[in-house]
Enzyme design. Sequence first.
Site, mmCIF file in Angstrom:
data_model
loop_
_atom_site.group_PDB
_atom_site.id
_atom_site.type_symbol
_atom_site.label_atom_id
_atom_site.label_comp_id
_atom_site.label_asym_id
_atom_site.label_seq_id
_atom_site.Cartn_x
_atom_site.Cartn_y
_atom_site.Cartn_z
ATOM 1 C CE1 TYR A 4 0.126 2.007 4.231
ATOM 2 C CE2 TYR A 4 1.033 -0.463 4.431
ATOM 3 C CZ TYR A 4 0.897 1.031 5.079
ATOM 4 O OH TYR A 4 1.608 1.393 6.152
ATOM 5 C CG LEU A 9 8.411 2.428 4.570
ATOM 6 C CD1 LEU A 9 8.280 0.962 3.629
ATOM 7 C CD2 LEU A 9 7.112 2.978 5.141
ATOM 8 C CD GLU A 48 10.176 1.758 10.490
ATOM 9 O OE1 GLU A 48 10.214 2.735 9.496
ATOM 10 O OE2 GLU A 48 10.149 0.798 10.230
ATOM 11 N NE ARG A 70 -6.009 -19.449 3.741
ATOM 12 C CZ ARG A 70 -4.777 -20.417 4.344
ATOM 13 N NH1 ARG A 70 -4.429 -21.683 4.166
ATOM 14 N NH2 ARG A 70 -4.030 -19.818 5.360
ATOM 15 C CE LYS A 83 3.106 3.214 3.253
ATOM 16 N NZ LYS A 83 3.489 3.422 4.502
#
Length: 282
Positions: free
Chosen positions: A33, A204, A179, A100, A147
Amino acid sequence: MARIVFVNGEFLPFEEARLPIMDRGFLFADGIYEVSAVVGRRLIDNEGHLTRLARSLGEIRIANPYSDEEWVGLQTELITRNELDEGIVYTQVTRGAAERDFAFPKEATPTVVMFTQPKSILASPQAESGIAVVTVPDLRWKRRDIKSVALLAQVLAKQAAAEAGVGEAWMVEDGAVTEGSSSTAFIITRDGTIVTRPLSNAILPGITRRSVMRLAQEAQLRVEERLFTLEEAHDAAEAFITSASSFVMPVVAIDGTPIGDGKPGRLTRRLRELYLDMAREG
């Protein structure tokens, strides 16, 4: 006005948006995302976010469904349809829907979901008073540079912050701050040096982080990329976080210990103004 979202090629009213239960984002958190800020109906630092989106997709081997130009067109259309003046555009891409099975499906079309959220960024009351943070163990996987939508560790960290009545959680590993749960952590030492952890798989690569460091260097402020310990953070003159949804946010206390005089510091305020100037100028 009805809220409009984007799902797999269509702009739809929020109430009509649907996804299959076999989507791998839901079953495996198999997706990535991005969050881009919007000020005055303009996207801020968006080029960096699209570059990071493409990188994250490449790292988990999902084909990028759109070119940068197409992504910007979709983001801009959402901003227009929702009359968003200030806030964020959220973008999520998963591997798509398939029966799945852990292995990549041989045929699956990526799922793309986008929506907007209004948010006061420029005149945030928290930016005036600063926020407190608590520290938590860093429980995440080893590829934090991607991310990923797999955010359970961050959810638990955010909940710890909420239960403590503070604005953010800083994650700590081997005595060093990695972070924030959704932000980059910075301290400013007593000699005025801005310190943040260097890029690696452990954190990140923050887009706002990158711009703030560039602005600091252009203003001839000292910037140092290195690990810093929790003990150093408690002893810092100032501290702050950066993110797309908060820009530069002062941190005034860590685990109940005031930072400096317990108020937003001079250099942090200057960095926020430098970033706000950049955002306003487009």
